[in-house]
Write a protein that holds these residues in place. Structure first.
Motif, PDB file in Angstrom:
ATOM      1  N   PHE A 399       0.303 -14.889 -47.828  1.00  0.00           N
ATOM      2  CA  PHE A 399       1.055 -13.915 -47.025  1.00  0.00           C
ATOM      3  C   PHE A 399       1.384 -12.687 -47.870  1.00  0.00           C
ATOM      4  O   PHE A 399       1.187 -11.553 -47.440  1.00  0.00           O
ATOM      5  CB  PHE A 399       2.342 -14.537 -46.471  1.00  0.00           C
ATOM      6  CG  PHE A 399       2.129 -15.270 -45.174  1.00  0.00           C
ATOM      7  CD1 PHE A 399       1.790 -14.570 -44.008  1.00  0.00           C
ATOM      8  CD2 PHE A 399       2.253 -16.645 -45.092  1.00  0.00           C
ATOM      9  CE1 PHE A 399       1.586 -15.239 -42.803  1.00  0.00           C
ATOM     10  CE2 PHE A 399       2.042 -17.321 -43.899  1.00  0.00           C
ATOM     11  CZ  PHE A 399       1.707 -16.621 -42.754  1.00  0.00           C
ATOM     12  N   GLU A 429      10.663 -21.315 -37.199  1.00  0.00           N
ATOM     13  CA  GLU A 429       9.386 -20.677 -37.538  1.00  0.00           C
ATOM     14  C   GLU A 429       9.221 -19.370 -36.774  1.00  0.00           C
ATOM     15  O   GLU A 429       8.650 -18.403 -37.294  1.00  0.00           O
ATOM     16  CB  GLU A 429       8.233 -21.635 -37.215  1.00  0.00           C
ATOM     17  CG  GLU A 429       6.905 -21.139 -37.737  1.00  0.00           C
ATOM     18  CD  GLU A 429       5.746 -21.993 -37.253  1.00  0.00           C
ATOM     19  OE1 GLU A 429       5.653 -23.156 -37.688  1.00  0.00           O
ATOM     20  OE2 GLU A 429       4.934 -21.496 -36.449  1.00  0.00           O
ATOM     21  N   ALA A 433       7.879 -15.597 -37.903  1.00  0.00           N
ATOM     22  CA  ALA A 433       6.837 -14.852 -37.198  1.00  0.00           C
ATOM     23  C   ALA A 433       7.352 -13.493 -36.737  1.00  0.00           C
ATOM     24  O   ALA A 433       6.653 -12.478 -36.847  1.00  0.00           O
ATOM     25  CB  ALA A 433       6.331 -15.668 -36.007  1.00  0.00           C
ATOM     26  N   THR A 445       0.074 -14.298 -35.937  1.00  0.00           N
ATOM     27  CA  THR A 445      -0.108 -15.566 -35.220  1.00  0.00           C
ATOM     28  C   THR A 445      -1.296 -16.359 -35.771  1.00  0.00           C
ATOM     29  O   THR A 445      -1.211 -17.566 -35.977  1.00  0.00           O
ATOM     30  CB  THR A 445      -0.357 -15.280 -33.728  1.00  0.00           C
ATOM     31  OG1 THR A 445       0.493 -14.203 -33.345  1.00  0.00           O
ATOM     32  CG2 THR A 445      -0.082 -16.495 -32.875  1.00  0.00           C
ATOM     33  N   GLU A 447      -2.784 -16.161 -38.747  1.00  0.00           N
ATOM     34  CA  GLU A 447      -2.552 -16.655 -40.102  1.00  0.00           C
ATOM     35  C   GLU A 447      -1.610 -17.862 -40.089  1.00  0.00           C
ATOM     36  O   GLU A 447      -1.837 -18.845 -40.803  1.00  0.00           O
ATOM     37  CB  GLU A 447      -1.964 -15.550 -40.990  1.00  0.00           C
ATOM     38  CG  GLU A 447      -2.963 -14.482 -41.420  1.00  0.00           C
ATOM     39  CD  GLU A 447      -3.187 -13.393 -40.380  1.00  0.00           C
ATOM     40  OE1 GLU A 447      -2.622 -13.501 -39.260  1.00  0.00           O
ATOM     41  OE2 GLU A 447      -3.929 -12.434 -40.674  1.00  0.00           O
ATOM     42  N   ILE A 448      -0.551 -17.791 -39.288  1.00  0.00           N
ATOM     43  CA  ILE A 448       0.388 -18.921 -39.232  1.00  0.00           C
ATOM     44  C   ILE A 448      -0.330 -20.170 -38.712  1.00  0.00           C
ATOM     45  O   ILE A 448      -0.193 -21.261 -39.267  1.00  0.00           O
ATOM     46  CB  ILE A 448       1.622 -18.576 -38.364  1.00  0.00           C
ATOM     47  CG1 ILE A 448       2.448 -17.485 -39.064  1.00  0.00           C
ATOM     48  CG2 ILE A 448       2.483 -19.816 -38.102  1.00  0.00           C
ATOM     49  CD1 ILE A 448       3.622 -16.964 -38.256  1.00  0.00           C
ATOM     50  N   VAL A 452      -0.560 -22.533 -41.877  1.00  0.00           N
ATOM     51  CA  VAL A 452       0.597 -23.433 -41.800  1.00  0.00           C
ATOM     52  C   VAL A 452       0.274 -24.675 -40.974  1.00  0.00           C
ATOM     53  O   VAL A 452       0.681 -25.777 -41.313  1.00  0.00           O
ATOM     54  CB  VAL A 452       1.814 -22.680 -41.207  1.00  0.00           C
ATOM     55  CG1 VAL A 452       2.976 -23.634 -40.970  1.00  0.00           C
ATOM     56  CG2 VAL A 452       2.229 -21.519 -42.116  1.00  0.00           C
ATOM     57  N   HIS A 453      -0.470 -24.455 -39.875  1.00  0.00           N
ATOM     58  CA  HIS A 453      -0.733 -25.572 -38.964  1.00  0.00           C
ATOM     59  C   HIS A 453      -2.172 -26.064 -39.040  1.00  0.00           C
ATOM     60  O   HIS A 453      -2.555 -26.976 -38.313  1.00  0.00           O
ATOM     61  CB  HIS A 453      -0.384 -25.167 -37.536  1.00  0.00           C
ATOM     62  CG  HIS A 453       1.074 -24.862 -37.370  1.00  0.00           C
ATOM     63  ND1 HIS A 453       2.021 -25.856 -37.220  1.00  0.00           N
ATOM     64  CD2 HIS A 453       1.757 -23.685 -37.404  1.00  0.00           C
ATOM     65  CE1 HIS A 453       3.226 -25.292 -37.142  1.00  0.00           C
ATOM     66  NE2 HIS A 453       3.095 -23.978 -37.251  1.00  0.00           N
TER      67      HIS A 453
END
Ligand SMILES: [Zn+2]
Length: 585
Positions: A399, A429, A433, A445, A447-448, A452-453
């Motif tokens: 990030f 979270e 965002a 959105t 990248e997360i 992350v997911h």
């Protein structure tokens, strides 16, 4: 009880029997309920494992108006007392304390330490009232002192006496250190700080430690608040120096640390050893938590439930981002140089890249499952899980480097934006965002979702190279090439983990196997060190591994893979890297 005492629970703690490792606790409830319930936490915030502290509580009795009243145990950690509401209730019990970690309690003839979660029964319905903690000076140890982050109410020179907490949460968030202590004070950001150290030796250079810790604190207060004051009135570092140990636990205005004596700075030696840099990294990590997890914290931790697991998907943010900043802020405070920082980052990257579990679990899942996976590691951990510390730190790096490339903001500004948006309190979270979008000029959105997911590789290589850092390949260790983690001691090699998809797995080797020998082209050899495998194999690619499993000797065909590689980071363009590593953004 005098009228000066707060109306809430009062705990009197005595180091009653250090040789038996027993604390004596007397809890006075001035205004109990009828049939008052009390309970001991099952876990301590910051360490996500149900530890059942009540297993060390014994001999619980209760009295009212000088007469015994019955105590009924309701479950493994709670009791109900047959009392009436009209008179003070006095509950007495002992706690066995012989765990030399930062998470529980310890007492011997040398030192005492405890967290309220181990010693202080929670009084049902009085959690929100002020709590008092009375520390009794042990007569047998006139040189002992007491130190805690709690607010002193009436204490003596050595720190014994009565302290006050606003509520039960604060009481159990302020551990207590007892013993002969090395102690020093300094100010950072206009706030008094204190370091106490237990277990020092004659070589300990306390002055150097204090100067370095002060620099870390100043840098972090500047990071969060620029020239304004931090959100605490005082801060206490409690460091337990032991022969071999490492760890820390964060609290709202203190931290408990364990480090090896060998890693402390030494008089007459100004070098920064690897061990000392690790210790400063630990200090930096726990101090950063003062903001990131103790105040800014998962919405699920707004109110702790001490009786059971408190799940959060956000530990990648609170532990991972804290891990990103712990070493980065050492670099920015000038305590390590850029090559040293890149060495530490290389280590983190290789740890993640050598974990097959990164393809199984996302960091959000890893956070949620911490209670049964990260905190209960076994031979399958590397294959099934990813650490929200190490991969979380790399998510922060991605990030930061992406934001810097796009030029609208930096991760530093996002952290401060989150602090402002959530008023230094619970966050979700969605808040992360929202701040990314607001400061970064677009939604993140994708990248997360991916970082992350998701479980795909992070774009580390291209991001690092665009920030002046070269990503070089180095031949990896034989263990990595074979896909095993092994311990070698006294000429015996024992497999601890067989990594998913590796050569050892394909050869049928398993965790706990003893790797006894190897057969190459008709000759059999006893193996004493794993690296000797190459000595015996020469250019042969196919060998027979001889292993012992449950007393049987097994012969397993092993195909030696061609050399594998790991990463090494090097500074390529110092001026470009400087913008990221050199200063606060
Ligand atoms: Zn941490």
């Amino acid at each position: 009880m005098s009228t000066q005492h707060p109306a809430g629970p009062h705990y009197r703690v005595e180091a009653a029997d250090p040789s038996a490792h027993l604390y004596q606790v007397t809890l006075t409830v001035a205004q109990p309920q009828g049939a008052q319930r009390v309970s001991l936490p099952a876990w301590i915030p910051g360490s996500y494992l149900v530890r059942e502290f009540a297993r060390h509580l014994q001999k619980i009795t209760a009295r009212q108006n000088g007469k015994p009243v019955a105590v009924h145990q309701l479950d493994k950690a709670s009791w109900q007392i047959d009392c009436v509401p009209s008179a003070p209730l006095v509950v007495s019990y002992e706690v066995y304390a012989f765990d030399n970690s930062v998470r529980t309690a310890w007492l011997d003839t040398q030192r005492g330490f405890f967290n309220g979660t181990s010693l202080c029964l929670k009084v049902d319905t009085q959690e929100h009232l002020p709590h008092a903690l009375e520390l009794v000076a042990p007569r047998a140890f006139p040189h002992w002192e007491a130190a805690t982050g709690l607010e002193p109410l009436k204490t003596g020179k050595r720190g014994f006496g009565t302290y006050r907490a606003a509520d039960y949460d604060e009481l159990v968030d302020c551990p207590v250190e007892l013993g002969p202590l090395w102690s020093a004070e300094f100010r950072a950001g206009g706030v008094p700080h204190r370091i106490v150290v237990a277990g020092t030796t004659a070589s300990f250079d306390g002055e150097r430690l204090v100067a370095d810790v002060q620099k870390i604190c100043e840098a972090q207060i500047r990071f969060w608040h620029d020239r304004r004051r931090p959100p605490f009135k005082s801060y206490l570092f409690m460091l337990n120096a032991v022969d071999d140990g490492y760890g820390g636990l964060e609290h709202r205005n203190s931290t408990a640390l364990i480090a090896s004596r060998r890693d402390l700075p030494r008089l007459g030696d100004s070098r920064s050893t690897e061990g000392y840099v690790t210790l400063l990294g630990l200090v930096s990590h726990e101090y950063f938590h003062t903001w990131n997890v103790k105040r800014l914290r998962p919405a699920e931790f707004a109110h702790y439930d001490y009786a059971r697991e408190n799940y959060s998907q956000l530990l990648w943010f609170f532990e991972g981002f804290t891990s990103y900043y712990d070493d980065l802020l050492l670099r920015r405070a000038g305590m390590i140089d850029e090559p040293t920082y890149l060495k530490l980052l290389t280590k983190t990257i290789n740890q993640v890249l050598q974990t097959p579990g990164r393809e199984v679990q996302s960091v959000a899942q890893s956070s949620f499952d911490a209670w049964v996976k990260y905190y209960r590691q076994d031979e399958n951990t590397a294959n099934a899980t990813v650490s929200y510390y190490t991969k979380g730190a790399l998510v922060a790096l991605c990030f930061d480097l992406t934001l810097r490339l796009e030029g609208h903001t930096t991760l530093d500004q996002v952290m401060r934006g989150l602090w402002a948006r959530c008023k230094g309190g619970p966050m979700a979270e969605a808040d992360f965002a929202a701040v990314l979008k607001e400061l970064g000029g677009r939604a993140f959105t994708r990248e997360i979702a991916a970082w992350v997911h998701g479980t795909r590789e992070l774009p580390l290589k291209e991001l690092l190279e665009r920030h002046g850092v070269a990503v070089l390949d180095e031949p990896s260790q034989l263990q990595q090439r074979l896909g095993v983690r092994a311990s070698e001691a006294n000429g015996s090699i024992v497999l601890k983990t067989v990594l998913r998809g590796g050569a050892a797995e394909q050869a049928g080797l398993a965790a706990n196997d003893e790797w006894v020998g190897v057969e190459v082209a008709g000759a059999a050899w006893r193996l004493g060190k794993l690296d000797d495998l190459l000595l015996y194999a020469g250019t042969h690619r196919k060998v027979t591994a001889i292993i012992a499993r449950d007393r049987r000797l097994l012969r397993q065909e092993l195909a030696l893979p061609a050399s594998a590689s790991t990463w090494r980071l090097a500074l390529r363009d110092a001026a470009t890297a400087q913008a990221w590593l050199g200063q606060q953004g």
